[in-house]
Scaffold this active site. Structure first.
Site, short mmCIF file in Angstrom:
data_model
loop_
_atom_site.label_atom_id
_atom_site.label_comp_id
_atom_site.label_asym_id
_atom_site.label_seq_id
_atom_site.Cartn_x
_atom_site.Cartn_y
_atom_site.Cartn_z
N ARG A 173 37.19 -41.20 -6.97
CA ARG A 173 38.73 -41.60 -7.28
C ARG A 173 39.55 -40.34 -7.14
NH1 ARG A 173 35.08 -44.45 -10.27
NH2 ARG A 173 35.12 -42.99 -12.05
N GLU B 110 27.66 -37.17 -18.46
CA GLU B 110 27.44 -37.81 -19.82
C GLU B 110 25.88 -38.41 -19.73
OE1 GLU B 110 31.77 -39.47 -19.29
OE2 GLU B 110 30.32 -38.52 -17.95
#
Length: 180
Positions: free
Chosen positions: A63, A100
């Site tokens: 992105r 994460e």
């Protein structure tokens, strides 16, 4: 035309429990789909950087490519993609980092920038900071100076923005979301 930060926030969709239970995914696709909010988003970045000496914009996969390439075009500078490992066809340098949910690596072409280049590093979101930190390290290994890290969204509770600032990277973000 700088608007209330809630204008951009209102165009970011929250998808609960994706990609795993307990995660609140911040989806920027509605922001990109709406021509007015996309223009406002790009204007925020362009107005911030138009009077700074920037030679390149580097966008993080994937992105960061969208916003980074538009911002580079508007600033009349080149664009450098920093991709997930194994996606570039020429000689590359790579940097591993923690996510994460595990670990990954990004890479860029070994000739993507040169010593002394002043680079704006851009992505859609800062969570744990690993991707942006890896991008910063790649650019610096080639001798570039990362002028600033920029993102649409910061998730400050995940500690990424603090990690990046503690590493000496100036940051600019447009929307903060509490929680993750």
């Amino acid at each position: 035309m700088l608007l209330d930060p809630n204008y951009l926030r209102d165009h970011i969709r929250t998808v609960p429990d994706w990609p795993q239970p307990g995660v609140q995914f911040r989806d920027i696709t509605p922001l990109l789909q709406d021509p007015e909010s996309l223009r406002v988003l790009v204007q925020h970045f362009v107005l911030r950087y138009m009077h700074q000496k920037i030679d390149l914009v580097a966008g993080l996969d994937a992105r960061g490519f969208i916003i980074g390439s538009i911002v580079a075009y508007e600033l009349n500078v080149g664009f450098v993609p920093i991709r997930k490992k194994g996606k570039l066809p020429f000689t590359t340098i790579a940097e591993e980092y923690e996510l994460e949910y595990g670990s990954a690596a990004v890479e860029m072409h070994a000739d993507a920038c040169k010593a002394g280049d002043r680079v704006l590093l851009i992505d859609d979101l800062i969570a744990t900071g690993g991707t942006m930190m890896a991008g910063k390290k790649l650019l610096e290994r080639l001798g570039a100076t990362v002028v600033e890290g920029a993102a649409i969204v910061d998730l400050p509770e995940l500690g990424g923005s603090k990690l990046l600032r503690d590493a000496g990277l100036k940051l600019f973000t447009l929307v903060d979301f509490a929680g993750h």
